[in-house]
Design a protein around this motif. Structure first.
Motif, PDB file in Angstrom:
ATOM      1  N   MET A   1       0.843  -1.183   0.000  1.00 39.05           N
ATOM      2  CA  MET A   1       0.000   0.000   0.000  1.00 39.05           C
ATOM      3  C   MET A   1       0.888   1.245   0.000  1.00 39.05           C
ATOM      4  N   ASN A   2       0.497   2.224  -0.795  1.00 39.54           N
ATOM      5  CA  ASN A   2       1.278   3.454  -0.894  1.00 39.54           C
ATOM      6  C   ASN A   2       1.114   4.306   0.347  1.00 39.54           C
ATOM      7  N   ASN A   3       2.129   5.095   0.614  1.00 39.38           N
ATOM      8  CA  ASN A   3       2.111   6.047   1.698  1.00 39.38           C
ATOM      9  C   ASN A   3       1.350   7.288   1.225  1.00 39.38           C
ATOM     10  N   PRO A   4       0.230   7.637   1.868  1.00 32.59           N
ATOM     11  CA  PRO A   4      -0.545   8.806   1.418  1.00 32.59           C
ATOM     12  C   PRO A   4       0.271  10.101   1.459  1.00 32.59           C
ATOM     13  N   HIS A   5       1.177  10.210   2.422  1.00 36.60           N
ATOM     14  CA  HIS A   5       2.024  11.401   2.506  1.00 36.60           C
ATOM     15  C   HIS A   5       2.923  11.514   1.272  1.00 36.60           C
ATOM     16  N   THR A   6       3.502  10.395   0.867  1.00 36.69           N
ATOM     17  CA  THR A   6       4.357  10.386  -0.325  1.00 36.69           C
ATOM     18  C   THR A   6       3.536  10.710  -1.569  1.00 36.69           C
ATOM     19  N   ASP A   7       2.343  10.133  -1.668  1.00 37.91           N
ATOM     20  CA  ASP A   7       1.485  10.401  -2.817  1.00 37.91           C
ATOM     21  C   ASP A   7       1.131  11.880  -2.909  1.00 37.91           C
ATOM     22  N   LEU A   8       0.785  12.491  -1.765  1.00 41.03           N
ATOM     23  CA  LEU A   8       0.466  13.916  -1.759  1.00 41.03           C
ATOM     24  C   LEU A   8       1.695  14.760  -2.087  1.00 41.03           C
ATOM     25  N   SER A   9       2.846  14.326  -1.602  1.00 47.04           N
ATOM     26  CA  SER A   9       4.082  15.044  -1.919  1.00 47.04           C
ATOM     27  C   SER A   9       4.373  14.983  -3.413  1.00 47.04           C
ATOM     28  N   ILE A  67       6.978  10.354 -15.198  1.00 46.42           N
ATOM     29  CA  ILE A  67       6.360   9.050 -14.940  1.00 46.42           C
ATOM     30  C   ILE A  67       7.388   8.104 -14.321  1.00 46.42           C
ATOM     31  N   VAL A  68       8.603   8.128 -14.850  1.00 38.40           N
ATOM     32  CA  VAL A  68       9.666   7.260 -14.327  1.00 38.40           C
ATOM     33  C   VAL A  68      10.016   7.665 -12.901  1.00 38.40           C
ATOM     34  N   ILE A  69      10.067   8.964 -12.638  1.00 40.45           N
ATOM     35  CA  ILE A  69      10.349   9.425 -11.272  1.00 40.45           C
ATOM     36  C   ILE A  69       9.240   8.971 -10.332  1.00 40.45           C
ATOM     37  N   GLY A  70       7.987   9.181 -10.736  1.00 41.39           N
ATOM     38  CA  GLY A  70       6.860   8.749  -9.905  1.00 41.39           C
ATOM     39  C   GLY A  70       6.875   7.256  -9.653  1.00 41.39           C
ATOM     40  N   TYR A  71       7.207   6.485 -10.677  1.00 39.78           N
ATOM     41  CA  TYR A  71       7.283   5.031 -10.528  1.00 39.78           C
ATOM     42  C   TYR A  71       8.394   4.647  -9.561  1.00 39.78           C
ATOM     43  N   HIS A  72       9.520   5.325  -9.666  1.00 41.43           N
ATOM     44  CA  HIS A  72      10.654   5.048  -8.782  1.00 41.43           C
ATOM     45  C   HIS A  72      10.274   5.324  -7.320  1.00 41.43           C
ATOM     46  N   VAL A  73       9.477   6.358  -7.099  1.00 43.33           N
ATOM     47  CA  VAL A  73       9.114   6.759  -5.740  1.00 43.33           C
ATOM     48  C   VAL A  73       8.004   5.888  -5.158  1.00 43.33           C
ATOM     49  N   ALA A  74       6.959   5.612  -5.959  1.00 39.08           N
ATOM     50  CA  ALA A  74       5.783   4.950  -5.388  1.00 39.08           C
ATOM     51  C   ALA A  74       5.135   3.938  -6.321  1.00 39.08           C
ATOM     52  N   GLY A  75       5.908   3.338  -7.203  1.00 38.67           N
ATOM     53  CA  GLY A  75       5.371   2.299  -8.072  1.00 38.67           C
ATOM     54  C   GLY A  75       4.378   2.848  -9.086  1.00 38.67           C
ATOM     55  N   PRO A  77       1.081   3.499  -8.891  1.00 42.87           N
ATOM     56  CA  PRO A  77       0.280   4.664  -8.475  1.00 42.87           C
ATOM     57  C   PRO A  77       1.097   5.964  -8.500  1.00 42.87           C
ATOM     58  N   GLY A  78       2.352   5.885  -8.119  1.00 41.65           N
ATOM     59  CA  GLY A  78       3.216   7.065  -8.147  1.00 41.65           C
ATOM     60  C   GLY A  78       3.427   7.575  -9.553  1.00 41.65           C
ATOM     61  N   ALA A  79       3.561   6.653 -10.518  1.00 47.42           N
ATOM     62  CA  ALA A  79       3.719   7.046 -11.918  1.00 47.42           C
ATOM     63  C   ALA A  79       2.481   7.802 -12.404  1.00 47.42           C
ATOM     64  N   LEU A  80       1.315   7.296 -12.058  1.00 47.42           N
ATOM     65  CA  LEU A  80       0.063   7.929 -12.459  1.00 47.42           C
ATOM     66  C   LEU A  80      -0.105   9.292 -11.778  1.00 47.42           C
ATOM     67  N   ILE A  81       0.239   9.363 -10.499  1.00 49.22           N
ATOM     68  CA  ILE A  81       0.135  10.624  -9.756  1.00 49.22           C
ATOM     69  C   ILE A  81       1.081  11.669 -10.344  1.00 49.22           C
ATOM     70  N   ALA A  82       2.322  11.280 -10.621  1.00 45.60           N
ATOM     71  CA  ALA A  82       3.292  12.228 -11.185  1.00 45.60           C
ATOM     72  C   ALA A  82       2.842  12.695 -12.569  1.00 45.60           C
ATOM     73  N   PHE A  83       2.338  11.766 -13.375  1.00 45.76           N
ATOM     74  CA  PHE A  83       1.853  12.119 -14.719  1.00 45.76           C
ATOM     75  C   PHE A  83       0.713  13.124 -14.625  1.00 45.76           C
ATOM     76  N   CYS A  84      -0.306  12.813 -13.835  1.00 50.89           N
ATOM     77  CA  CYS A  84      -1.461  13.713 -13.704  1.00 50.89           C
ATOM     78  C   CYS A  84      -1.050  15.045 -13.079  1.00 50.89           C
ATOM     79  N   GLY A  85      -0.201  14.980 -12.054  1.00 51.03           N
ATOM     80  CA  GLY A  85       0.253  16.202 -11.401  1.00 51.03           C
ATOM     81  C   GLY A  85       1.015  17.114 -12.335  1.00 51.03           C
ATOM     82  N   PHE A  86       1.806  16.546 -13.225  1.00 54.53           N
ATOM     83  CA  PHE A  86       2.622  17.372 -14.113  1.00 54.53           C
ATOM     84  C   PHE A  86       1.855  17.861 -15.335  1.00 54.53           C
TER      85      PHE A  86
END
Length: 177
Positions: A1-9, A67-75, A77-86
């Protein structure tokens, strides 16, 4: 499970970068490096450089590197979050701005704003180039490669940049081993 704090960051960092990317993603490379390497310690200098290089070589927009950075940080879900955020904040802002921009067609303010933004964009892109160069140029060998590539691109005959990238990679591989 992802860390919500990391996802928000991740969302916060890439949303901020999205809104600061005047003139393209290259303009925010120094701040992206500062946030992902320095502030959050998600990447090392060499990882950032490698991910940026991958973004340059891969087909499509080079800022898909987020996307690669997000994936590296949080798999995934992190890739998707970084993509949408950017990409979503800038896309939404661009849609609204384009409608407003078209509304003021012919206005002297529009021309003045366009003239004012041009040097800002060039400066931001130059700072992005410098930020990446600081991580990539690490010694005499890499300095020689960088100067040779610059000279070839600026003064030499027109050569496909992909060939220059491949040649630089080959030289680096054989000389830096």
């Amino acid at each position: 499970m992802n860390n919500p704090h990391t996802d928000l960051s991740l969302l916060g960092v890439f949303s901020l970068l999205s809104l600061l990317a005047i003139g393209g993603g290259t303009a925010v490379l120094p701040e992206m490096k500062a946030l992902t390497v320095g502030a959050h310690h998600w990447l090392t200098d060499s990882q950032f450089r490698d991910i940026y290089s991958l973004g340059q070589v891969a087909p499509g927009p080079n800022m898909l590197m987020v996307i690669v950075i997000g994936y590296h940080v949080a798999g995934t879900p992190g890739a998707l979050i970084a993509f949408c955020g950017f990409f979503l904040p800038a896309s939404t802002l661009a849609l609204g701005a384009s409608r407003l921009w078209n509304h003021f067609d012919g206005s002297p303010w529009r021309g003045a704003l366009q003239s004012a933004l041009a040097p800002i964009v060039v400066g931001l892109m130059a700072s992005g180039t410098i930020a990446v160069a600081r991580t990539a140029i690490t010694g005499t060998e890499t300095t020689v490669i960088a100067v040779a590539v610059f000279a070839l691109v600026y003064f030499g005959p027109r050569i496909n940049p992909a060939l220059i990238i491949l040649a630089g990679g080959a030289v680096g591989y054989f000389t830096l081993q």
